[in-house]
Design a protein around this motif. Structure first.
Motif, short mmCIF file in Angstrom:
data_model
loop_
_atom_site.label_atom_id
_atom_site.label_comp_id
_atom_site.label_asym_id
_atom_site.label_seq_id
_atom_site.Cartn_x
_atom_site.Cartn_y
_atom_site.Cartn_z
N CYS A 1 0.87 -1.33 0.00
CA CYS A 1 -0.02 0.09 0.05
C CYS A 1 1.00 1.48 0.09
O CYS A 1 1.84 1.27 0.70
CB CYS A 1 -0.80 0.03 1.08
N LYS B 1 -4.59 9.73 -1.31
CA LYS B 1 -4.62 8.46 -1.92
C LYS B 1 -4.23 7.62 -1.19
O LYS B 1 -2.94 7.47 -0.55
CB LYS B 1 -4.18 8.63 -3.36
N SER B 2 -4.61 6.28 -1.33
CA SER B 2 -4.24 4.94 -0.62
C SER B 2 -4.41 3.85 -1.70
O SER B 2 -5.30 3.72 -2.12
CB SER B 2 -4.88 4.53 0.38
N ALA B 3 -3.16 3.67 -2.40
CA ALA B 3 -3.06 2.74 -3.63
C ALA B 3 -2.70 1.30 -2.93
O ALA B 3 -1.47 1.17 -2.59
CB ALA B 3 -1.99 3.24 -4.60
N SER C 1 -1.92 -2.74 -3.79
CA SER C 1 -1.76 -3.54 -4.98
C SER C 1 -1.30 -4.94 -4.26
O SER C 1 -0.45 -5.07 -3.54
CB SER C 1 -0.32 -3.14 -5.52
N LYS D 1 -11.50 -4.62 -0.74
CA LYS D 1 -11.18 -3.02 -0.81
C LYS D 1 -12.39 -2.29 -0.24
O LYS D 1 -12.14 -1.25 0.33
CB LYS D 1 -10.59 -2.55 -2.16
N GLN E 1 -9.22 8.77 -1.99
CA GLN E 1 -9.34 7.89 -3.22
C GLN E 1 -8.47 6.64 -2.67
O GLN E 1 -7.51 6.83 -2.46
CB GLN E 1 -8.58 8.42 -4.28
N THR F 1 -7.37 3.04 -4.46
CA THR F 1 -7.12 2.34 -5.81
C THR F 1 -6.76 0.94 -5.34
O THR F 1 -6.24 0.54 -4.26
CB THR F 1 -6.24 2.89 -6.67
N GLU G 1 -4.98 -2.66 -7.59
CA GLU G 1 -4.16 -3.27 -8.66
C GLU G 1 -4.22 -4.85 -8.24
O GLU G 1 -3.88 -5.03 -6.99
CB GLU G 1 -2.95 -2.70 -9.09
#
Length: 143
Positions: free
Chosen positions: A82, A97-99, A101, A122, A134, A136, A138
């Motif tokens: 993350c 944002k917190s992305a 993967s 998620k 936000q 996201t 992947e």
């Protein structure tokens, strides 16, 4: 049933010269240093965004593991990273944002089920619900 967890922080001095220490109730973190230098200058120690990233990754991963178990899968591996983005916002900063993967796979698991469960995790893990930013995702299915 409520589960209450705790943490604490102490900051000595103010502004860029201040030095802080953060601890968790469990003792997993015990007086770990943090401050301007660990947040913006790569000094040894942690920072709030790193702690949020680790918390979000672990919460999401556990939620995904339970989603997969609910679909009848009992053996496999999930690895999540993350990245939390901190950016200037007026006179201060905000987490924008917190992305997440994630990669993983397991016994009889197919890509569609993995991706469906990852999306549900998620959207529904407690920390995703907490964060007002936000988020996201992947996915990488490993079979």
């Amino acid at each position: 049933m409520a589960n209450i967890s705790g943490g604490s922080a102490k900051y000595e001095g103010f502004g860029k010269d201040g030095k802080g220490h953060v601890s968790t109730e469990s003792g997993a973190l015990d007086n770990q240093p943090y401050g301007f230098n660990t947040r913006f200058e790569d000094a040894p120690g942690t920072n709030p965004e790193e702690l949020i990233a680790a918390a979000h990754a672990s919460c999401f991963t556990m939620a995904l593991a339970f989603q997969l178990a609910d679909k009848g899968h009992s053996d496999g591996t999930i690895e999540t990273t993350c990245k939390v983005t901190l950016e200037k916002d007026g006179d201060g900063f905000r987490v924008s944002k917190s992305a997440l993967s994630v990669k993983g796979g397991g016994d009889g698991l197919d890509k569609a089920t993995f991706e469906e469960c990852a999306k549900t995790a998620k959207d529904n893990c407690p920390l995703s619900k907490l964060l007002d930013t936000q988020i996201t995702l992947e996915t990488e299915f490993t079979g």
